[in-house]
Design a protein around this motif. Structure first.
Motif, mmCIF file in Angstrom:
data_model
loop_
_atom_site.group_PDB
_atom_site.id
_atom_site.type_symbol
_atom_site.label_atom_id
_atom_site.label_comp_id
_atom_site.label_asym_id
_atom_site.label_seq_id
_atom_site.Cartn_x
_atom_site.Cartn_y
_atom_site.Cartn_z
ATOM 1 N N UNK A 342 0.837 -1.203 0.000
ATOM 2 C CA UNK A 342 0.000 0.000 0.000
ATOM 3 C C UNK A 342 0.869 1.248 0.000
ATOM 4 N N UNK A 343 0.387 2.294 -0.668
ATOM 5 C CA UNK A 343 1.132 3.557 -0.687
ATOM 6 C C UNK A 343 1.291 4.081 0.728
ATOM 7 N N UNK A 344 0.330 3.835 1.531
ATOM 8 C CA UNK A 344 0.350 4.218 2.942
ATOM 9 C C UNK A 344 -0.906 3.656 3.552
ATOM 10 N N UNK A 345 -0.792 2.674 4.410
ATOM 11 C CA UNK A 345 -1.998 2.002 4.918
ATOM 12 C C UNK A 345 -2.955 2.982 5.577
ATOM 13 N N UNK A 346 -4.223 2.877 5.197
ATOM 14 C CA UNK A 346 -5.233 3.736 5.801
ATOM 15 C C UNK A 346 -5.572 3.204 7.185
ATOM 16 N N UNK A 347 -5.553 4.075 8.180
ATOM 17 C CA UNK A 347 -5.871 3.652 9.529
ATOM 18 C C UNK A 347 -4.902 2.598 10.018
ATOM 19 N N UNK A 348 -5.381 1.581 10.714
ATOM 20 C CA UNK A 348 -4.488 0.584 11.307
ATOM 21 C C UNK A 348 -3.793 -0.309 10.298
ATOM 22 N N UNK A 349 -4.279 -0.333 9.036
ATOM 23 C CA UNK A 349 -3.685 -1.225 8.062
ATOM 24 C C UNK A 349 -4.121 -2.662 8.274
ATOM 25 N N UNK A 350 -3.604 -3.548 7.440
ATOM 26 C CA UNK A 350 -4.033 -4.941 7.475
ATOM 27 C C UNK A 350 -3.571 -5.650 8.745
ATOM 28 N N UNK A 351 -2.369 -5.337 9.227
ATOM 29 C CA UNK A 351 -1.901 -5.947 10.478
ATOM 30 C C UNK A 351 -2.776 -5.483 11.640
ATOM 31 N N UNK A 352 -3.091 -4.178 11.693
ATOM 32 C CA UNK A 352 -3.966 -3.668 12.743
ATOM 33 C C UNK A 352 -5.342 -4.293 12.695
ATOM 34 N N UNK A 353 -5.850 -4.520 11.459
ATOM 35 C CA UNK A 353 -7.157 -5.168 11.326
ATOM 36 C C UNK A 353 -7.120 -6.616 11.813
ATOM 37 N N UNK A 354 -6.028 -7.318 11.521
ATOM 38 C CA UNK A 354 -5.921 -8.692 12.000
ATOM 39 C C UNK A 354 -5.932 -8.723 13.522
ATOM 40 N N UNK A 355 -5.196 -7.816 14.134
ATOM 41 C CA UNK A 355 -5.218 -7.731 15.595
ATOM 42 C C UNK A 355 -6.631 -7.418 16.068
ATOM 43 N N UNK A 550 8.009 -4.891 7.506
ATOM 44 C CA UNK A 550 7.076 -4.684 8.609
ATOM 45 C C UNK A 550 6.917 -3.194 8.844
ATOM 46 N N UNK A 551 5.765 -2.673 8.485
ATOM 47 C CA UNK A 551 5.492 -1.252 8.691
ATOM 48 C C UNK A 551 4.939 -1.014 10.101
ATOM 49 N N UNK A 552 5.127 0.187 10.635
ATOM 50 C CA UNK A 552 4.507 0.505 11.924
ATOM 51 C C UNK A 552 2.983 0.389 11.840
ATOM 52 N N UNK A 553 2.365 -0.003 12.938
ATOM 53 C CA UNK A 553 0.904 -0.065 13.017
ATOM 54 C C UNK A 553 0.368 1.361 13.068
ATOM 55 N N UNK A 554 -0.541 1.684 12.194
ATOM 56 C CA UNK A 554 -1.126 3.028 12.174
ATOM 57 C C UNK A 554 -2.439 3.084 12.941
#
Length: 588
Positions: A342-355, A550-554
């Motif tokens: 992603x150019x820049x994950x919107x909100x928490x991103x996919x990792x944040x959504x999995x959590x 591994x990008x930071x969680x947004x």
């Protein structure tokens, strides 16, 4: 302490002991056993003798002293207190009246208390001898300094020795450090110390040796005595031996410090046994008692929770294989790849959504009002200048941590517009806690003197009446709660950049009203924490070996909560029953 409305007028005799019981137990919110453990031996025996007797009267406070009258008082630090006939209550205590107690009852209490006092005095000789040994060898000052530092690593200490209070709290009394009790003892010869001071230094030191500073909390709002501590260690040794299916032998003759070390040596073995250590917390008294639960390893979900499986299939393209950790690992790899592309994950991103899917699954499985999981935003921030060094952790600020705090899809409707403030306040508190816990697994010598921190939680806990005495819990309406920390003690520490961590991520669950949580709910939280554990281990492994971006969680910041960002999470839609084909196609 909780007040039950103890009156100052003369009470009807049949009501006296019932009102006494209500005052002692916070109207049933504290067990009678726990309530009596706060009292001195004489007081506890008195209560046991008078409860249920119709010939015990509560008279008003203006009644003159007499040989059969027991003054009753209440004070902020010590709660309800009973004083022997003729004994002057402590200054500042609120007089509630006097109990007229039959003389033969007072005789029986005196006889039984003498037996206990004789045993206590015998056991105190050992504690005093150990203190003298430390003094003679020149070790005493270093041990007091060490004890003071240990006290600082735990949120609340509130221990009673007789009528003396030994406390450390940001919200209440702090006799140990802020008022300088331990520092002052360093300047005085042992012969000038109060007996309670001598006992506290030795027993508190032994408590820590038996299992770190969390052991202090097992005696919060309780009497700490030489006899009581020895019995505590013997009970814990018997429980651990039972969990290990091992002959306990006969440790009764061991010196107290050796007994403490023996108990500590068994802990790691118990953590790999079919019994799980956990703690029961009573928010009214600050007490946190360790218990054992029959919960065989591996303590992972037997099958992937439905909500997590649905999210993995629909959002991450991971079809279930039957291996829970293997599937969670595949989901994590897929989520990290999506965030990297992603150019820049919107909100928490996919990792944040999995959590978020794991958190929501735990909320639904336990009928919680809301739940959360918190950790560091950017794993790369844990990298120090040298492998395993603390400088990366020490450079982190509160905002370098995040908390994914989510509501049940329907259970919080009654609070209306308060949902957002409740969740954001809880999230902020957890971000601060993460920052506060982060250095706790490094050696003390590696941490700057002025960097305050707590030892991170290591074993799961289940709490009742958590809203008392705790401003953060009051603000977020936390009455009943569960905490399942990771890395779990039956697994190796979460290791990243050469250092192992405990208590660096978790699952926490909250009910704002009853019923209280059960151990079945606690087990469910533990199972879900194992999924969080696998997610973070997968990310750390890929980051360290360079195989995974591994990008930071947004997200999960003030703006995200104020915009009700949880409603844009795909797992939230799934949890609310939205058909799969209507679930949003992009991360929220």
């Amino acid at each position: 302490m909780i007040h039950s409305g103890f009156g100052t007028a003369v009470a009807d005799a049949p009501e006296t002991t019932g009102r006494l019981l209500g005052e002692l137990t916070g109207n049933g919110r504290i067990s009678l056993r726990l309530a009596c453990s706060r009292l001195t031996d004489w007081e506890s025996l008195l209560v046991q003798h008078v409860l249920g007797r119709p010939d015990v009267e509560l008279l008003g406070p203006a009644v003159p002293p007499a040989s059969d009258l027991v003054p009753v008082t209440r004070s902020a630090p010590a709660g309800l207190a009973f004083w022997r006939p003729g004994e002057l209550p402590e200054p500042g205590a609120e007089p509630l009246g006097s109990l007229r107690v039959p003389p033969e009852v007072l005789d029986a209490v005196a006889e039984e208390s003498r037996v206990r006092e004789a045993r206590e005095m015998a056991d105190r000789h050992e504690a005093d001898a150990l203190l003298r040994t430390w003094e003679e060898s020149g070790e005493l000052d270093a041990r007091i300094v060490q004890l003071a530092d240990w006290v600082e690593r735990v949120e609340t200490v509130y221990i009673l020795i007789g009528r003396e209070v030994f406390s450390k709290s940001d919200a209440g009394t702090n006799t140990l450090t802020r008022e300088g009790l331990l520092e002052n003892l360093r300047k005085l010869p042992v012969d000038t110390w109060r007996p309670a001071d001598r006992l506290f230094v030795v027993l508190a030191y032994c408590l820590f040796v038996s299992g770190r500073s969390v052991r202090f909390e097992e005696f919060n709002a309780r009497q700490l005595s030489a006899t009581g501590l020895r019995d505590f260690f013997l009970d814990r040794h018997a429980q651990y031996s039972g969990a290990l299916r091992r002959d306990p032998g006969n440790p009764r003759g061991l010196p107290l410090l050796e007994l403490a070390e023996l108990v500590r040596s068994l802990m790691a073995e118990v953590d790999r046994s079919p019994s799980m250590r956990y703690r029961r917390i009573n928010g009214l008294t600050f007490v946190k008692n360790e218990r054992l639960l029959d919960f065989p390893l591996p303590r992972d979900p037997r099958t992937m929770p439905e909500l997590v499986a649905q999210h993995g299939l629909l959002s991450l393209g991971v079809a279930p294989s039957g291996g829970v950790r293997e599937d969670l690992r595949a989901m994590t790899l897929a989520a990290a790849a999506l965030d990297a592309d992603a150019a820049g994950p919107a909100g928490p991103g996919a990792v944040g959504e999995l959590l978020g899917a794991i958190v929501l699954s735990a909320i639904v499985a336990t009928d919680s009002d809301y739940g959360m999981s918190s950790s560091v935003r950017d794993l790369a921030g844990l990298r120090g200048a040298e492998p395993g060094g603390p400088d990366g952790v020490l450079a982190l600020k509160k905002n370098d941590f995040f908390c994914c705090c989510l509501p049940h899809t329907t259970r919080m409707e009654a609070v209306g517009d308060e949902v957002t403030p409740i969740l954001w306040r809880a999230a902020q508190r957890m971000m601060y806690n993460r920052w506060h816990f982060a250095p706790g697994e490094f050696d003390r010598a590696e941490i700057p003197e002025k960097r305050h921190y707590f030892f991170p939680p290591q074993v799961p806990d289940i709490a009742e009446h958590a809203e008392h005495h705790h401003g953060g819990h009051v603000a977020s309406r936390v009455r009943f709660s569960i905490r399942a920390p990771g890395a779990q003690v039956w697994h190796p520490p979460f290791t990243v950049f050469g250092h192992g961590y405990r208590g660096c991520y978790d699952i926490r669950l909250v009910r704002m009203e009853g019923p209280p949580y059960t151990v079945a709910d606690l087990a469910e939280a533990v199972r879900h924490c194992s999924l969080v554990d696998e997610m973070w281990r997968t990310l750390a492994e890929g980051l360290q070996d360079g195989t995974l971006p591994v990008r930071p969680v947004g997200g999960f910041d003030r703006a995200w909560y104020e915009s009700r960002g949880w409603e844009r999470l795909r797992p939230y839609a799934l949890a609310g029953g939205v058909p799969a084909q209507e679930v949003p196609a992009v991360p929220g």
